[in-house]
Motif scaffolding. Structure first.
Motif, PDB file in Angstrom:
ATOM      1  N   THR A 119      -0.466  -8.656  -2.405  1.00  0.00           N
ATOM      2  CA  THR A 119      -0.298  -8.687  -3.858  1.00  0.00           C
ATOM      3  C   THR A 119      -0.409 -10.114  -4.385  1.00  0.00           C
ATOM      4  O   THR A 119       0.150 -11.031  -3.814  1.00  0.00           O
ATOM      5  N   THR A 135       2.833  -1.966  -7.497  1.00  0.00           N
ATOM      6  CA  THR A 135       1.743  -2.296  -6.586  1.00  0.00           C
ATOM      7  C   THR A 135       1.659  -1.255  -5.479  1.00  0.00           C
ATOM      8  O   THR A 135       2.660  -0.629  -5.125  1.00  0.00           O
ATOM      9  N   GLY A 148       1.806   0.503  -2.092  1.00  0.00           N
ATOM     10  CA  GLY A 148       2.660   0.303  -0.931  1.00  0.00           C
ATOM     11  C   GLY A 148       4.145   0.280  -1.241  1.00  0.00           C
ATOM     12  O   GLY A 148       4.968   0.484  -0.351  1.00  0.00           O
ATOM     13  N   GLN A 149       4.504   0.052  -2.503  1.00  0.00           N
ATOM     14  CA  GLN A 149       5.931   0.006  -2.839  1.00  0.00           C
ATOM     15  C   GLN A 149       6.616   1.347  -2.579  1.00  0.00           C
ATOM     16  O   GLN A 149       7.752   1.375  -2.106  1.00  0.00           O
ATOM     17  N   VAL A 174       2.989  -5.505   1.658  1.00  0.00           N
ATOM     18  CA  VAL A 174       2.770  -5.344   0.215  1.00  0.00           C
ATOM     19  C   VAL A 174       2.732  -6.708  -0.461  1.00  0.00           C
ATOM     20  O   VAL A 174       1.848  -6.997  -1.270  1.00  0.00           O
TER      21      VAL A 174
END
Length: 134
Positions: free
Chosen positions: A132, A75, A77-78, A128
């Motif tokens: 998500t 996803t 931002g990880q 995040v």
């Protein structure tokens, strides 16, 4: 991005290698602190060194968990989270290691920057997760 065998691209493989390397350094530093530094540096510097090992251990574990999760669902931002935690390990733990090994207390001025990187990584992880669909 070039794919490697096992359906893992080069960037992902490098992240895994970096995490494994951090784990190796963490175990090595922990053993060195317990067996090589005891009696060689002040109790205060030994405690600082051990704090660096502890923070590196927890954040290496957290990095590994994110990497495992990325195999199921990468996803946005990880990578920012991983980068902030890696920066924290380098600056926070690294400065404590160097301070204990060299006795140069001025290196302690770098430590809070690493701490802020750790904190920013945790806040980024919260963002995040918030964005998500789980």
């Amino acid at each position: 991005m070039r794919r490697l065998p096992g359906n893992v691209d080069m960037r992902e493989r490098l992240l895994w290698v970096a995490a494994a390397s951090s784990g190796f350094v963490m175990v090595l530093a922990g053993a060195f602190g317990a067996h090589g530094l005891e009696g060689q540096v002040s109790e205060r510097l030994l405690a600082a060194f051990e704090t660096g090992v502890r923070y590196q251990a927890w954040h290496t574990l957290a990095i590994l968990l994110i990497l495992i999760q990325r195999q199921q669902q990468a996803t946005p931002g990880q990578l920012l989270v991983l980068g902030l935690w890696a920066t924290g390990i380098l600056l926070f733990s690294g400065s404590l290691y160097l301070m204990a090994l060299t006795g140069v207390r001025a290196l302690g001025m770098i430590t809070p920057i690493g701490g802020v990187s750790f904190l920013a990584g945790w806040l980024a992880l919260a963002a995040v997760v918030w964005r998500t669909r789980l």
